[in-house]
Write a protein that holds these residues in place. Sequence first.
Motif, PDB file in Angstrom:
ATOM      1  N   VAL A 297      18.690 -19.037  39.787  1.00  0.00           N
ATOM      2  CA  VAL A 297      19.420 -19.816  40.797  1.00  0.00           C
ATOM      3  C   VAL A 297      19.866 -21.149  40.210  1.00  0.00           C
ATOM      4  O   VAL A 297      21.009 -21.586  40.391  1.00  0.00           O
ATOM      5  CB  VAL A 297      18.542 -20.034  42.050  1.00  0.00           C
ATOM      6  CG1 VAL A 297      19.188 -21.050  42.994  1.00  0.00           C
ATOM      7  CG2 VAL A 297      18.322 -18.723  42.788  1.00  0.00           C
ATOM      8  N   SER A 298      18.952 -21.814  39.496  1.00  0.00           N
ATOM      9  CA  SER A 298      19.287 -23.095  38.872  1.00  0.00           C
ATOM     10  C   SER A 298      20.391 -22.938  37.828  1.00  0.00           C
ATOM     11  O   SER A 298      21.329 -23.746  37.764  1.00  0.00           O
ATOM     12  CB  SER A 298      18.029 -23.690  38.230  1.00  0.00           C
ATOM     13  OG  SER A 298      18.325 -24.889  37.551  1.00  0.00           O
TER      14      SER A 298
ATOM     15  N   ARG B 273      23.779 -22.414  39.442  1.00  0.00           N
ATOM     16  CA  ARG B 273      24.351 -23.673  39.938  1.00  0.00           C
ATOM     17  C   ARG B 273      25.036 -24.431  38.805  1.00  0.00           C
ATOM     18  O   ARG B 273      26.127 -24.975  38.972  1.00  0.00           O
ATOM     19  CB  ARG B 273      23.262 -24.541  40.577  1.00  0.00           C
ATOM     20  CG  ARG B 273      22.773 -24.016  41.923  1.00  0.00           C
ATOM     21  CD  ARG B 273      22.068 -25.096  42.723  1.00  0.00           C
ATOM     22  NE  ARG B 273      21.667 -24.585  44.032  1.00  0.00           N
ATOM     23  CZ  ARG B 273      20.451 -24.192  44.348  1.00  0.00           C
ATOM     24  NH1 ARG B 273      19.496 -24.257  43.431  1.00  0.00           N
ATOM     25  NH2 ARG B 273      20.166 -23.750  45.550  1.00  0.00           N
ATOM     26  N   ASN B 274      24.389 -24.476  37.648  1.00  0.00           N
ATOM     27  CA  ASN B 274      24.992 -25.163  36.496  1.00  0.00           C
ATOM     28  C   ASN B 274      26.289 -24.484  36.068  1.00  0.00           C
ATOM     29  O   ASN B 274      27.269 -25.154  35.733  1.00  0.00           O
ATOM     30  CB  ASN B 274      24.006 -25.181  35.321  1.00  0.00           C
ATOM     31  CG  ASN B 274      22.797 -26.050  35.592  1.00  0.00           C
ATOM     32  OD1 ASN B 274      22.868 -26.987  36.392  1.00  0.00           O
ATOM     33  ND2 ASN B 274      21.688 -25.758  34.950  1.00  0.00           N
TER      34      ASN B 274
ATOM     35  N   VAL C  68      28.327 -22.605  37.922  1.00  0.00           N
ATOM     36  CA  VAL C  68      29.375 -22.812  38.929  1.00  0.00           C
ATOM     37  C   VAL C  68      29.917 -24.236  38.840  1.00  0.00           C
ATOM     38  O   VAL C  68      31.116 -24.467  38.984  1.00  0.00           O
ATOM     39  CB  VAL C  68      28.831 -22.501  40.342  1.00  0.00           C
ATOM     40  CG1 VAL C  68      29.816 -22.946  41.410  1.00  0.00           C
ATOM     41  CG2 VAL C  68      28.550 -21.015  40.478  1.00  0.00           C
ATOM     42  N   ASN C  69      29.033 -25.210  38.587  1.00  0.00           N
ATOM     43  CA  ASN C  69      29.498 -26.591  38.412  1.00  0.00           C
ATOM     44  C   ASN C  69      30.439 -26.700  37.215  1.00  0.00           C
ATOM     45  O   ASN C  69      31.407 -27.466  37.233  1.00  0.00           O
ATOM     46  CB  ASN C  69      28.311 -27.530  38.223  1.00  0.00           C
ATOM     47  CG  ASN C  69      27.515 -27.718  39.505  1.00  0.00           C
ATOM     48  OD1 ASN C  69      28.042 -27.510  40.600  1.00  0.00           O
ATOM     49  ND2 ASN C  69      26.257 -28.098  39.387  1.00  0.00           N
TER      50      ASN C  69
ATOM     51  N   ILE D  76      24.942 -21.133  46.916  1.00  0.00           N
ATOM     52  CA  ILE D  76      24.117 -20.351  45.986  1.00  0.00           C
ATOM     53  C   ILE D  76      22.703 -20.356  46.545  1.00  0.00           C
ATOM     54  O   ILE D  76      22.050 -21.402  46.582  1.00  0.00           O
ATOM     55  CB  ILE D  76      24.135 -20.957  44.570  1.00  0.00           C
ATOM     56  CG1 ILE D  76      25.567 -21.059  44.043  1.00  0.00           C
ATOM     57  CG2 ILE D  76      23.283 -20.130  43.618  1.00  0.00           C
ATOM     58  CD1 ILE D  76      25.683 -21.838  42.767  1.00  0.00           C
ATOM     59  N   GLN D  77      22.233 -19.210  46.985  1.00  0.00           N
ATOM     60  CA  GLN D  77      20.912 -19.166  47.602  1.00  0.00           C
ATOM     61  C   GLN D  77      20.229 -17.826  47.352  1.00  0.00           C
ATOM     62  O   GLN D  77      20.886 -16.811  47.125  1.00  0.00           O
ATOM     63  CB  GLN D  77      21.018 -19.431  49.108  1.00  0.00           C
ATOM     64  CG  GLN D  77      21.884 -18.442  49.858  1.00  0.00           C
ATOM     65  CD  GLN D  77      22.156 -18.858  51.286  1.00  0.00           C
ATOM     66  OE1 GLN D  77      21.974 -20.006  51.659  1.00  0.00           O
ATOM     67  NE2 GLN D  77      22.594 -17.929  52.110  1.00  0.00           N
TER      68      GLN D  77
ATOM     69  N   VAL E 136      26.002 -15.676  46.054  1.00  0.00           N
ATOM     70  CA  VAL E 136      26.893 -16.728  45.538  1.00  0.00           C
ATOM     71  C   VAL E 136      28.204 -16.629  46.303  1.00  0.00           C
ATOM     72  O   VAL E 136      28.847 -15.576  46.306  1.00  0.00           O
ATOM     73  CB  VAL E 136      27.152 -16.571  44.026  1.00  0.00           C
ATOM     74  CG1 VAL E 136      28.099 -17.665  43.529  1.00  0.00           C
ATOM     75  CG2 VAL E 136      25.848 -16.613  43.248  1.00  0.00           C
TER      76      VAL E 136
ATOM     77  N   SER F  87      24.730 -24.412  30.126  1.00  0.00           N
ATOM     78  CA  SER F  87      24.272 -24.320  31.514  1.00  0.00           C
ATOM     79  C   SER F  87      22.861 -23.776  31.619  1.00  0.00           C
ATOM     80  O   SER F  87      22.260 -23.805  32.688  1.00  0.00           O
ATOM     81  CB  SER F  87      25.225 -23.422  32.314  1.00  0.00           C
ATOM     82  OG  SER F  87      25.190 -22.104  31.836  1.00  0.00           O
TER      83      SER F  87
ATOM     84  N   THR G  91      25.328 -33.835  50.613  1.00  0.00           N
ATOM     85  CA  THR G  91      25.720 -32.521  50.111  1.00  0.00           C
ATOM     86  C   THR G  91      26.447 -31.773  51.215  1.00  0.00           C
ATOM     87  O   THR G  91      26.307 -32.095  52.398  1.00  0.00           O
ATOM     88  CB  THR G  91      24.501 -31.691  49.667  1.00  0.00           C
ATOM     89  OG1 THR G  91      23.597 -31.555  50.784  1.00  0.00           O
ATOM     90  CG2 THR G  91      23.784 -32.350  48.516  1.00  0.00           C
TER      91      THR G  91
END
Length: 622
Positions: free
Chosen positions: A231-232, A235-236, A238-239, A248-249, A258, A433, A578
Motif C-alpha cells: 500500500v505504501s 502511494r509512492n 501514484v504520486n 488507495i486502500q 486503487v 518508489s 487531505t
Amino acid sequence: MLTYARWKYVVFLFVLLLSAVYAVPNMFPQDPSVQVTANHGAPVDEALRQRVSDELGKAGIAVKQVELDKKKNNLLVRLSNPDLQVKAADALRPELGSDYIVALNIASTVPDWLEKLGARPMSLGLDLQGGVHFLMQVDQKAALEKRLEATTEDLRVLLRDNRIRYVSVDRRPDNSIVATLSDASAAAAAAGVIAKNQPGLVQQAQGNQIVLQVQPAELQKYAADAIEQNVSTLRNRVNALGVAEPVIQRQGNDRIVVELPGVQDTAQAKRMIGATATLEYRAVVEGNPIEAVESGNIPPEARVYYRRERGPGGKPIPILLNKRVIASGDQLVGATAGFDQRSGSPTVSVRLNSAGGQRMFDFTSENVGKPMAVVYIERLPEVRVVDGKEVRSTRVSEEVVSVATIQSVFSNEFQTTGLSSQEATDLSKLLKSGSLAAPMDFVEERIVGPSLGKENVERGLKAVTYSFAFALIFFLVYYRMFGLITCIALLLNLVMVFALMSFFGATMSLPGLAGIALTVGMSVDANVLINERIREELRLGLPPQTAIATGYDRAAGTILDANITAFLVGLAMAAFGTGPLRGFGITTMLGIATSAYTAVSVSRAIATLIYGGRRKLKSIWI
C-alpha cells in the motif's frame, strides 16, 4: 485625477490572454477510449491498427477513430460511450495477449496547438467525473517465499560474521530452514547465536544440523507487513505519476483498491502501479553453461539463467549464476536513469542501503577481476482463451541484462547497463518508489462513475451557478454602471481560477466548487467595499473622478488585509489537509488571489477606461 499606468494595462491584457488560453481546454469534452500500449518491445504500427480495427469490426463495435501515436508508442481507440469502451477492451485483450497492455482511458479532444502550449483541462475528482478503478490481488505465497529467502541469507551472514563454520543453509519445501554445521560444537554455537539474533525462529537440533521453523504468528505478521508495504509503495508510485487525490486502500486480507480520478494514460498507470520489475546482482559460476543445460549436470550452487541477447538463429544464450543473491531490489534506496558518458548507452545509477552496500563491498573485495551479472526480473500478465473463456495468469520473466567484470572494489553506489531507455526510466521510478513486498495481479479494472451520482453533481453545479447569477443581478440593479464593471471583473475572476487550476494540474472536486463559490462571495464583498467607498466620497462632495480614485485607494488596503488572512487559512488547509479538505484549500487560495487582483486592479482599469478621459464629468452612474 483618475489615471491608470499603461504598463498595468499591458499586464492586464497579458493576464487576460493567458487566462483565456489555459481556461479554454475545459470547454472541450473528453472521449471514452481504449489505449493499447506495447508491453515488451512489441511493434505499434499500421499492422496493429488494422488488426485492432478488424477485431472490433468482428465484435460489432462502432468506433469514432483509431489513432496511432508513434511518439508515445501507443494506439488509441476513441468510442462514443463508456459501455462500448468496456466491450472494446474485453474484445481486444484475448486477441492481443501479453504483448500489449489494453487499458481503459479518457482521451482529450483539445486541439494540438493548445496542448503544445501546455494548456490542458483541469482534472476532475472521483466525486464529479469518476475515474479508473483497479482491484489488485497480493500474492501472499510469493511474499512468504521472498521473506524466507531473505531470512535464509541473513542466517548465512550471521554465521559468517560470528566465524561459525557451516556446510550449507538451505530452505525446504515445508518452509523450514536447515543449517548444516561442520560439527556438533559449531552447531551448539550456532544455536546460541541464532536464538539471540533471530528469536522468531523455533529451533530443533539434529546432530550437526539445526532445523528452523518460523512461528505461525510470525508468518501472519509477514503477510500483514507485505500488504502494508505494498500500500505504501503504491502511494509512492501514484504520486510519481502526478495523480491528484487518488484512493488507495486495503480491502480484506489480500486485496488493494486503487482509484485514480481523471487519469489520461491508464496504460502507463497500470504498468507503473502493478509492475514488480526489480534487479538482482549475482555472481557468475564458472563452467560451460551450454554443456550443463544439455547434460543436466548443473553445479549444486548454480542456477541456469538466460541472457537478453540472442545467439545464432535466435537461440537463447544460457549462463550459470550463483543461487545466492549479492544484492536485490529490497536493498536499493535510490535510482536515477541516465546515459553512460563513454558509450552513451542508457544506465540506471543505483544506491544501496547499508546492509546491501556491505554485502557488495565484501563480494567485490574478494572477487576483483571476476564477472558479476545483473538479472532483470519482471512479472508479466497473460491473457489466454481456453474453451471460449478468458483465462488470466502471470509469467515471471528473468533476463540477464549485463555481465561485467569487477574492475575495483565498490559498495553503495554504482551503475547498471544493458537496459533500453524506456526500461531504464521506468525501472528508476519503480526503485525510487520502493519495492513491492509481494507481486500483485490485476483482478478487476473498470471505469467508475461520479461517486456522488449525476443528480448530486448537477445540484452542486447549479448551486454555484445560481450563487454567481444572483451576485451579478444584484450588482447590475444596485450599482448600475459600476455593477456592470463588477460583473466583468467577477467573470474574469472565474476564468483566471479555472486557468490556474488547469495550469497547475489541480483537481476539481465538489468541495473545490464550494471553494469557488466562497471566493465569488469574497470578490463580491471586495467590490461592495470599493463601490460603497466611492459613494461615500461622492456624498462628501468630491468630484466624480477624484471620488473614484480615492475610493479605490482607500479600499485597496482593507481588501488586501482581509484576503491575506483568508489566503493563509486556505494555505493551511492545502498544506496539512487531505482529500476534500485539501481540494477546498487549493481552490480557496487560487480564488482569493485572483479575486484580490480583479477587484483592486482589473475593475479600476475598466473604470478608468470609461471615466478617465472625460474632462467635464459631473456625475457617475452608481
